[in-house]
Design a protein around this motif. Structure first.
Motif, PDB file in Angstrom:
ATOM      1  N   ILE A  83      -5.969   2.181  -4.612  1.00 43.29           N
ATOM      2  CA  ILE A  83      -5.682   0.786  -4.255  1.00 43.29           C
ATOM      3  C   ILE A  83      -4.684   0.725  -3.103  1.00 43.29           C
ATOM      4  O   ILE A  83      -4.767  -0.158  -2.234  1.00 43.29           O
ATOM      5  CB  ILE A  83      -5.159   0.003  -5.476  1.00 43.29           C
ATOM      6  N   GLY A  84      -3.735   1.674  -3.078  1.00 44.03           N
ATOM      7  CA  GLY A  84      -2.794   1.721  -1.961  1.00 44.03           C
ATOM      8  C   GLY A  84      -3.502   1.946  -0.635  1.00 44.03           C
ATOM      9  O   GLY A  84      -3.212   1.267   0.371  1.00 44.03           O
ATOM     10  N   VAL A  85      -4.439   2.897  -0.622  1.00 36.11           N
ATOM     11  CA  VAL A  85      -5.231   3.144   0.595  1.00 36.11           C
ATOM     12  C   VAL A  85      -6.059   1.911   0.943  1.00 36.11           C
ATOM     13  O   VAL A  85      -6.170   1.523   2.117  1.00 36.11           O
ATOM     14  CB  VAL A  85      -6.132   4.381   0.394  1.00 36.11           C
ATOM     15  N   LYS A  86      -6.630   1.272  -0.075  1.00 31.61           N
ATOM     16  CA  LYS A  86      -7.433   0.064   0.135  1.00 31.61           C
ATOM     17  C   LYS A  86      -6.594  -1.035   0.784  1.00 31.61           C
ATOM     18  O   LYS A  86      -7.053  -1.727   1.704  1.00 31.61           O
ATOM     19  CB  LYS A  86      -7.989  -0.424  -1.205  1.00 31.61           C
ATOM     20  N   LEU A  87      -5.349  -1.193   0.318  1.00 34.45           N
ATOM     21  CA  LEU A  87      -4.468  -2.217   0.887  1.00 34.45           C
ATOM     22  C   LEU A  87      -4.144  -1.924   2.353  1.00 34.45           C
ATOM     23  O   LEU A  87      -4.151  -2.836   3.189  1.00 34.45           O
ATOM     24  CB  LEU A  87      -3.176  -2.291   0.073  1.00 34.45           C
ATOM     25  N   GLY A 137       0.816  -1.207   0.000  1.00 31.74           N
ATOM     26  CA  GLY A 137       0.000   0.000   0.000  1.00 31.74           C
ATOM     27  C   GLY A 137       0.849   1.256   0.000  1.00 31.74           C
ATOM     28  O   GLY A 137       0.599   2.200  -0.768  1.00 31.74           O
ATOM     29  N   ALA A 138       1.881   1.277   0.851  1.00 33.10           N
ATOM     30  CA  ALA A 138       2.761   2.444   0.909  1.00 33.10           C
ATOM     31  C   ALA A 138       3.492   2.641  -0.418  1.00 33.10           C
ATOM     32  O   ALA A 138       3.658   3.781  -0.892  1.00 33.10           O
ATOM     33  CB  ALA A 138       3.762   2.284   2.050  1.00 33.10           C
ATOM     34  N   PHE A 139       3.920   1.539  -1.039  1.00 31.35           N
ATOM     35  CA  PHE A 139       4.632   1.630  -2.309  1.00 31.35           C
ATOM     36  C   PHE A 139       3.727   2.191  -3.409  1.00 31.35           C
ATOM     37  O   PHE A 139       4.151   3.021  -4.224  1.00 31.35           O
ATOM     38  CB  PHE A 139       5.168   0.259  -2.717  1.00 31.35           C
ATOM     39  N   LEU A 140       2.466   1.752  -3.443  1.00 30.27           N
ATOM     40  CA  LEU A 140       1.535   2.241  -4.461  1.00 30.27           C
ATOM     41  C   LEU A 140       1.234   3.727  -4.267  1.00 30.27           C
ATOM     42  O   LEU A 140       1.138   4.481  -5.239  1.00 30.27           O
ATOM     43  CB  LEU A 140       0.244   1.429  -4.436  1.00 30.27           C
ATOM     44  N   ILE A 141       1.083   4.151  -3.024  1.00 29.24           N
ATOM     45  CA  ILE A 141       0.843   5.577  -2.763  1.00 29.24           C
ATOM     46  C   ILE A 141       2.069   6.388  -3.178  1.00 29.24           C
ATOM     47  O   ILE A 141       1.945   7.466  -3.784  1.00 29.24           O
ATOM     48  CB  ILE A 141       0.504   5.795  -1.277  1.00 29.24           C
ATOM     49  N   TYR A 142       3.258   5.883  -2.876  1.00 34.64           N
ATOM     50  CA  TYR A 142       4.499   6.553  -3.292  1.00 34.64           C
ATOM     51  C   TYR A 142       4.567   6.664  -4.820  1.00 34.64           C
ATOM     52  O   TYR A 142       4.926   7.714  -5.366  1.00 34.64           O
ATOM     53  CB  TYR A 142       5.691   5.778  -2.749  1.00 34.64           C
ATOM     54  N   THR A 143       4.209   5.565  -5.521  1.00 32.31           N
ATOM     55  CA  THR A 143       4.214   5.577  -6.985  1.00 32.31           C
ATOM     56  C   THR A 143       3.210   6.582  -7.525  1.00 32.31           C
ATOM     57  O   THR A 143       3.481   7.286  -8.510  1.00 32.31           O
ATOM     58  CB  THR A 143       3.886   4.176  -7.526  1.00 32.31           C
ATOM     59  N   ALA A 144       2.038   6.655  -6.892  1.00 30.26           N
ATOM     60  CA  ALA A 144       1.011   7.613  -7.318  1.00 30.26           C
ATOM     61  C   ALA A 144       1.518   9.048  -7.187  1.00 30.26           C
ATOM     62  O   ALA A 144       1.319   9.874  -8.087  1.00 30.26           O
ATOM     63  CB  ALA A 144      -0.262   7.414  -6.490  1.00 30.26           C
ATOM     64  N   VAL A 145       2.183   9.352  -6.082  1.00 29.30           N
ATOM     65  CA  VAL A 145       2.733  10.707  -5.876  1.00 29.30           C
ATOM     66  C   VAL A 145       3.788  11.008  -6.930  1.00 29.30           C
ATOM     67  O   VAL A 145       3.838  12.110  -7.486  1.00 29.30           O
ATOM     68  CB  VAL A 145       3.326  10.833  -4.453  1.00 29.30           C
ATOM     69  N   LYS A 146       4.627  10.017  -7.257  1.00 24.04           N
ATOM     70  CA  LYS A 146       5.662  10.230  -8.281  1.00 24.04           C
ATOM     71  C   LYS A 146       5.040  10.491  -9.648  1.00 24.04           C
ATOM     72  O   LYS A 146       5.545  11.315 -10.423  1.00 24.04           O
ATOM     73  CB  LYS A 146       6.574   8.999  -8.362  1.00 24.04           C
ATOM     74  N   LEU A 147       3.943   9.797  -9.955  1.00 26.94           N
ATOM     75  CA  LEU A 147       3.274  10.018 -11.237  1.00 26.94           C
ATOM     76  C   LEU A 147       2.741  11.439 -11.345  1.00 26.94           C
ATOM     77  O   LEU A 147       2.877  12.099 -12.378  1.00 26.94           O
ATOM     78  CB  LEU A 147       2.127   9.023 -11.414  1.00 26.94           C
TER      79      LEU A 147
END
Length: 368
Positions: free
Chosen positions: A267-271, A139-149
């Motif tokens: 999805i990161g928040v969901k995880l 979840g943390a990795f997906l949120i980090y990826t979203a911020v980078k995008l």
């Protein structure tokens, strides 16, 4: 959850998909060419329809829960795969791949990626079964990826050869020129590998790197390895034709990164919420589950995914249309019958005998 779909159905589905991929590869290998827009559109439509039908079959065999998870996973992987096409375009240009052989490159690269993703999915499923707390990391990795995008941290135009490609160049003798679609050739009596092998590795390894966000993303929608793998297969199968169909349209999808950021962030928040709901870590709530953490239903996930893609597509096309209209207006030549303020300014300061020549040169000066 892992759904108890019949074993015969899972094996029959995987066998049918493998046969379909083999037939597709055979067709491409026998007749290398640059597909037309019509041909590409028909193939993309075929694969999309096939995925929709497969979801209905899953619905009939296993019920609404696995079918909903398949559709959500497929849409997520498909939207992320469209983003991958930006890098594929750069790779094809970087290695100067002949257009008639680009289909073969994409197909082989996709098969390599499927094999590597299969191993990744099996490993991920085993890890998640034993260590539920990994959802916090995912979840943390997906949120980090979203911020980078959103911040523009992943600039596809800065593509550089990865470790696998550099190692391949160092270990194997590679020729400077292509020899059709062959991976081996003979130059001055020496057997060499062609740049085609390097391109295969570039496409496959690059897609595997993209799996670092897409695999955790789909595990946030379903924990069933069968659904995860089939969603990946269906998302990648139509990627080759989509590459040729979209073409210049890719540059017009300016808001696609924002849509992907919304999806990955959601999805990161969901995880993380799911990890809290099933928490076992002793330093969080004393090792007990967090009662207030909700479980996000699959219908809400589907709504967010579809809504993000639809809004981004419509907004992107509207923006690029406006930009093109403004650019066309700025570059359009001035109408000869219209006002010519620049020539008027010239004639006011010019000598009387030169006023006619100044006026006649006005439209030319405006049009340059």
């Amino acid at each position: 959850m892992i759904h108890e779909l019949p074993i015969w159905f899972e094996w029959a589905s995987l066998a049918a998909l493998i046969v379909l991929l083999a037939v597709d590869l055979a067709i491409v290998g026998r007749r290398p060419h640059v597909p037309s827009m019509k041909e590409s559109g028909l193939w993309v439509g075929f694969y999309v329809a096939l995925a929709l039908v497969f979801g209905l079959v899953v619905l009939a065999v296993g019920g609404s829960a696995p079918a909903g998870e398949f559709y959500a996973g497929w849409l997520t992987e498909y939207s992320l795969s469209v983003d991958n096409l930006f890098v594929f375009v750069i790779i094809m240009s970087r290695f100067a791949v002949p257009k008639q052989h680009q289909q073969m490159v994409l197909m082989v690269g996709i098969i390599i990626a499927l094999v590597l993703r299969g191993a990744f999915i099996l490993a991920g499923a085993a890890i998640l079964e034993q260590f539920v707390w990994v959802f916090y990391l995912f979840g943390a990795f997906l949120i980090y990826t979203a911020v980078k995008l959103v911040a523009g941290g992943d600039d596809e135009e800065e593509f550089k050869e990865n470790v696998a490609i550099r190692l391949l160049r160092r270990v194997l003798p590679v020729s400077k020129e292509y020899d059709g679609a062959k991976v081996r050739t003979v130059v001055d009596g020496k057997k060499l590998f062609t740049p085609m092998l390097v391109v295969f590795v570039a496409i496959g390894s690059t897609d595997l790197l993209f799996a670092l966000d897409s695999i955790p993303a789909i595990f946030g929608l379903t924990k069933d390895p069968f659904i995860v793998f089939t969603a990946n297969i269906f998302a990648l199968m139509g990627l080759r034709q989509l590459y040729f169909l979209l073409g210049g349209l890719l540059e017009r999808l300016v808001y696609l990164p924002i849509a992907l950021a919304v999806i990955l962030g959601f999805i990161g928040v969901k995880l993380i919420l799911e990890a809290l709901h099933t928490n076992t870590l002793p330093f969080i709530n004393g090792g007990e589950h967090v009662a207030w953490a909700p479980e996000i239903p699959i219908w809400l996930s589907l709504t967010v995914i579809l809504g993000s893609i639809a809004i981004a597509t419509v907004a992107s096309l509207a923006k690029t249309r406006r930009t093109a209209a403004v650019a066309a207006k700025e570059t359009a030549p001035t109408d000869a019958t219209g006002p010519e303020p620049s020539s008027t300014a010239v004639t006011q300061d010019a000598e009387p005998e030169s006023s006619s020549s100044s006026a006649s040169s006005g439209p030319e000066a405006t049009g340059r």
